[in-house]
Design a protein around this motif. Structure first.
Motif, PDB file in Angstrom:
ATOM      1  N   PRO A 112       0.833  -1.187   0.000  1.00 33.84           N
ATOM      2  CA  PRO A 112       0.000   0.000   0.000  1.00 33.84           C
ATOM      3  C   PRO A 112       0.878   1.252   0.000  1.00 33.84           C
ATOM      4  N   GLU A 113       0.348   2.281  -0.643  1.00 33.00           N
ATOM      5  CA  GLU A 113       1.166   3.480  -0.791  1.00 33.00           C
ATOM      6  C   GLU A 113       1.108   4.333   0.460  1.00 33.00           C
ATOM      7  N   MET A 114       1.996   4.044   1.370  1.00 31.82           N
ATOM      8  CA  MET A 114       2.077   4.818   2.599  1.00 31.82           C
ATOM      9  C   MET A 114       3.542   4.991   2.873  1.00 31.82           C
ATOM     10  N   GLN A 115       3.860   6.058   3.536  1.00 29.92           N
ATOM     11  CA  GLN A 115       5.261   6.272   3.825  1.00 29.92           C
ATOM     12  C   GLN A 115       5.746   5.213   4.805  1.00 29.92           C
ATOM     13  N   GLU A 116       7.023   4.917   4.688  1.00 28.43           N
ATOM     14  CA  GLU A 116       7.604   3.836   5.472  1.00 28.43           C
ATOM     15  C   GLU A 116       7.341   4.029   6.968  1.00 28.43           C
ATOM     16  N   ASP A 117       7.492   5.268   7.429  1.00 27.18           N
ATOM     17  CA  ASP A 117       7.361   5.510   8.870  1.00 27.18           C
ATOM     18  C   ASP A 117       5.903   5.445   9.317  1.00 27.18           C
ATOM     19  N   GLU A 118       4.991   5.501   8.334  1.00 26.84           N
ATOM     20  CA  GLU A 118       3.584   5.473   8.713  1.00 26.84           C
ATOM     21  C   GLU A 118       3.075   4.047   8.784  1.00 26.84           C
ATOM     22  N   CYS A 203     -10.371   2.023   6.068  1.00 24.68           N
ATOM     23  CA  CYS A 203     -10.886   2.934   7.084  1.00 24.68           C
ATOM     24  C   CYS A 203     -10.893   4.329   6.449  1.00 24.68           C
ATOM     25  N   LEU A 204     -11.887   5.122   6.790  1.00 20.60           N
ATOM     26  CA  LEU A 204     -11.976   6.476   6.242  1.00 20.60           C
ATOM     27  C   LEU A 204     -10.667   7.252   6.434  1.00 20.60           C
ATOM     28  N   ARG A 205     -10.155   7.229   7.673  1.00 22.00           N
ATOM     29  CA  ARG A 205      -8.971   8.033   7.961  1.00 22.00           C
ATOM     30  C   ARG A 205      -7.728   7.520   7.233  1.00 22.00           C
ATOM     31  N   CYS A 206      -7.648   6.204   7.101  1.00 20.72           N
ATOM     32  CA  CYS A 206      -6.497   5.620   6.393  1.00 20.72           C
ATOM     33  C   CYS A 206      -6.517   6.046   4.929  1.00 20.72           C
ATOM     34  N   LEU A 207      -7.711   6.007   4.330  1.00 23.76           N
ATOM     35  CA  LEU A 207      -7.816   6.383   2.916  1.00 23.76           C
ATOM     36  C   LEU A 207      -7.464   7.860   2.744  1.00 23.76           C
ATOM     37  N   GLU A 208      -7.981   8.687   3.634  1.00 19.33           N
ATOM     38  CA  GLU A 208      -7.694  10.119   3.534  1.00 19.33           C
ATOM     39  C   GLU A 208      -6.193  10.381   3.599  1.00 19.33           C
ATOM     40  N   ARG A 209      -5.528   9.644   4.471  1.00 19.81           N
ATOM     41  CA  ARG A 209      -4.080   9.847   4.613  1.00 19.81           C
ATOM     42  C   ARG A 209      -3.357   9.472   3.335  1.00 19.81           C
ATOM     43  N   CYS A 210      -3.819   8.409   2.677  1.00 14.77           N
ATOM     44  CA  CYS A 210      -3.190   8.005   1.412  1.00 14.77           C
ATOM     45  C   CYS A 210      -3.439   9.050   0.345  1.00 14.77           C
ATOM     46  N   LEU A 211      -4.680   9.539   0.312  1.00  6.97           N
ATOM     47  CA  LEU A 211      -5.029  10.505  -0.731  1.00  6.97           C
ATOM     48  C   LEU A 211      -4.313  11.840  -0.518  1.00  6.97           C
ATOM     49  N   ASP A 212      -3.860  12.107   0.708  1.00 11.07           N
ATOM     50  CA  ASP A 212      -3.049  13.302   0.959  1.00 11.07           C
ATOM     51  C   ASP A 212      -1.803  13.280   0.082  1.00 11.07           C
ATOM     52  N   HIS A 213      -1.274  12.083  -0.106  1.00 10.69           N
ATOM     53  CA  HIS A 213      -0.012  11.943  -0.846  1.00 10.69           C
ATOM     54  C   HIS A 213      -0.243  11.766  -2.338  1.00 10.69           C
ATOM     55  N   ASN A 214      -1.307  11.032  -2.692  1.00  6.65           N
ATOM     56  CA  ASN A 214      -1.486  10.643  -4.082  1.00  6.65           C
ATOM     57  C   ASN A 214      -2.951  10.281  -4.312  1.00  6.65           C
ATOM     58  N   PRO A 215      -3.614  10.948  -5.269  1.00 11.91           N
ATOM     59  CA  PRO A 215      -5.043  10.647  -5.447  1.00 11.91           C
ATOM     60  C   PRO A 215      -5.288   9.366  -6.234  1.00 11.91           C
ATOM     61  N   LYS A 216      -4.716   8.273  -5.770  1.00 10.38           N
ATOM     62  CA  LYS A 216      -4.916   6.974  -6.432  1.00 10.38           C
ATOM     63  C   LYS A 216      -5.281   5.942  -5.375  1.00 10.38           C
ATOM     64  N   GLU A 292       0.789  20.745   2.354  1.00  9.31           N
ATOM     65  CA  GLU A 292       1.684  19.624   2.614  1.00  9.31           C
ATOM     66  C   GLU A 292       0.906  18.470   3.251  1.00  9.31           C
ATOM     67  N   PRO A 293       1.150  17.231   2.788  1.00 12.47           N
ATOM     68  CA  PRO A 293       0.401  16.074   3.307  1.00 12.47           C
ATOM     69  C   PRO A 293       0.390  15.975   4.828  1.00 12.47           C
ATOM     70  N   CYS A 294       1.544  16.225   5.463  1.00 12.76           N
ATOM     71  CA  CYS A 294       1.579  16.062   6.921  1.00 12.76           C
ATOM     72  C   CYS A 294       0.671  17.067   7.618  1.00 12.76           C
ATOM     73  N   TYR A 295       0.567  18.284   7.051  1.00 11.62           N
ATOM     74  CA  TYR A 295      -0.285  19.283   7.686  1.00 11.62           C
ATOM     75  C   TYR A 295      -1.760  19.081   7.358  1.00 11.62           C
ATOM     76  N   ARG A 296      -2.036  18.453   6.194  1.00 13.51           N
ATOM     77  CA  ARG A 296      -3.434  18.099   5.904  1.00 13.51           C
ATOM     78  C   ARG A 296      -3.936  17.151   6.984  1.00 13.51           C
ATOM     79  N   LEU A 297      -3.101  16.168   7.289  1.00 12.51           N
ATOM     80  CA  LEU A 297      -3.448  15.195   8.332  1.00 12.51           C
ATOM     81  C   LEU A 297      -3.625  15.904   9.671  1.00 12.51           C
TER      82      LEU A 297
END
Ligand SMILES: [Zn+2]
Ligand SMILES: [Zn+2]
Length: 476
Positions: A112-118, A203-216, A292-297
């Motif tokens: 899944p497309e998430m940053q390594e630290d996440e 999960c809603l929040r998980c999807l939102e976090r992914c979409l912060d980085h990439n709308p796919k 920035e994705p981190c601040y969107r979150l």
């Protein structure tokens, strides 16, 4: 006689060749040689027993090593066939057990497309989970790594009193593993599950976090820009109902985790989110553009928890961010279709950073709030007179500004606040001081020390110094 002798030596040759092939481990070829022997001499005892043995060896691996799994595999195969048949029958009435099986067989997510630290450290093999689960449930053995944990999960699922009298319920809880209802992004039970147009559930929040980085889509990479534009993340009620019906205790545990997280995010003393960007002051508005994705979150979390607050600090080359900052409250936030947003915030309280840390890609800090020290008697009267003098000086400076300058300032920060009726009422001191500090042409480095001052007298003296300097340089 001659012929018999010839065939006997020929037979010996094939036997020796077969024995050599056996010792080389080439079982199939050895078997062929023994069968040749038997075609020459059908009564050859040696060839008969050896061929029988080799034949047994060739067929044995399945039966010898995993005899207890045979029924398991076949049941799996028949189950798959059953699913396939069911899918091919459009009139098939929806059955939860069928649906779950399909979902678990289909859930073979690429990374899944998430940053390594996440990402959670747990590694999962979803394409195996259905097979393994069946194995555990029927043989009760525990040789696989992590088997104990999975088996416990399964036991918990089975031990649920989920209407044991209902044959469908008990059938479902037999095949239902909490792992089947896990989000492939957080590896936890779905919480507020949403389905994408491509059919994947997160999960809603998980999807939102992914979409912060990439709308796919994090699983199939389908373009979700349109979906993001609409921002209508509808919960899949069916999934929620399934979870609450068949995994009630898992759901309670998942809700507890969520509440704990929300409580943690709501703490405005420990691990407070820090936006490292600009100088902010108490009572002064601070409009922000968030991309920035981190601040969107971070902003979403502030809104979800209801605190609507985060710290604002200037950047610091050594520490990452300055030791003093201002708590901002979001008064309004407008989300753009592409995920960016504009937040209308206002300064609330000053703070001192006790500890710098990080969370999910943004900075956090343990903070201590600062308040002005109150004075009484003579000191209070002196303070009032100093205050009035500096206020007048400030008015002179503001009125000396060009019209367009003044308009620009007022458009951004509002008009200069009036004098407070009670000088020491607010723990921040008079708001006009902060407004003036925000609009004076001072660099961040020059503004920052004012945040740390907890004596109004000192702050007013500092402001007076700046105003006198500016008046002096203007007249030169
Ligand atoms: Zn999730
Ligand atoms: Zn997808």
């Amino acid at each position: 006689m001659m012929i018999r002798h010839m065939s006997s030596s020929c037979l010996q040759g094939h036997v020796r060749k077969a024995q050599a092939l056996v010792s080389l481990g080439r079982t199939e070829e050895a078997l062929r040689e023994y069968l040749v022997c038997l075609s020459i001499e059908p009564d050859c005892r040696l060839a008969q027993t050896e061929a029988h043995k080799l034949l047994g060896d060739l067929l044995a691996p399945v039966t010898d090593q995993v005899p207890e799994h045979i029924s398991d595999y076949s049941s799996l195969l028949s189950f798959r066939a059953h699913i396939k048949n069911s899918i091919n029958t459009p009139s098939q009435i929806f059955s939860p057990s069928l649906w779950l099986s399909v979902s678990s067989l289909a859930s073979t997510p690429p990374a899944p497309e998430m940053q390594e630290d996440e990402r959670k450290p747990e590694v999962r093999r979803p394409d195996h989970c259905f097979l393994l689960k069946r194995k555990w449930s029927s043989t009760d053995e525990n040789t696989e790594e992590g088997g104990q944990e999975r088996r416990d999960d399964h036991k918990r699922a089975k031990s649920e009193p989920a209407e044991a009298t209902d044959p469908l319920s008990s059938a479902v809880s037999d095949v239902l593993d909490p792992k089947d209802l896990e989000c492939s992004l957080c590896m936890r039970l779905f919480y507020e599950p949403v389905a994408t147009p491509c059919g994947h559930t997160f999960c809603l929040r998980c999807l939102e976090r992914c979409l912060d980085h990439n709308p796919k889509c994090p699983l199939c990479k389908e373009e979700l820009s349109e979906y993001l534009v609409q921002r209508q993340f509808c919960k899949t009620v069916l999934m929620e109902n399934l979870i609450s019906k068949y995994l009630p205790s898992e759901l309670i545990e998942r809700q507890r985790i969520h509440q704990d997280e929300m409580a943690e995010f709501s703490n405005l003393n420990k691990n407070v989110p820090i936006f490292v960007c600009t100088m902010a002051f108490p009572t002064v508005p601070c409009p922000l553009h968030i991309f920035e994705p981190c601040y969107r979150l971070m902003i979403r979390r502030c809104m979800e928890t209801g605190t609507k607050c985060f710290g604002m600090c200037l950047e610091d080359n050594l520490k990452g961010f300055a030791d003093y900052g201002c708590l901002l409250e979001i008064r309004d936030v407008k989300f753009f279709s592409d995920g960016r947003s504009v937040a209308d915030t206002i300064g609330r309280r000053r703070f001192k950073v006790i500890q710098h840390s990080e969370r999910d890609g943004y900075n956090t800090a343990d903070i201590e709030y600062l308040e002005d020290v109150k004075v009484e008697g003579v000191a209070q009267r002196e303070l009032q007179s100093l205050h009035d003098t500096v206020y007048d000086l400030a008015l002179v400076w503001v009125n000396s500004l060009k019209t367009e300058q003044k308009e620009r300032i007022e458009g951004h920060f509002g008009p200069m606040p009036q004098k407070d009726s009670e000088l020491q009422d607010s723990p921040n001191g008079p708001s006009w001081c902060w407004w003036l500090l925000a609009v004076l042409p001072l660099e961040g480095r020059a503004q920052l020390p004012f945040l740390a001052i907890t004596s109004l007298k000192e702050r007013l003296s500092g402001i007076r110094k700046v105003l006198l300097f500016m008046a002096h340089s203007k007249h030169r």
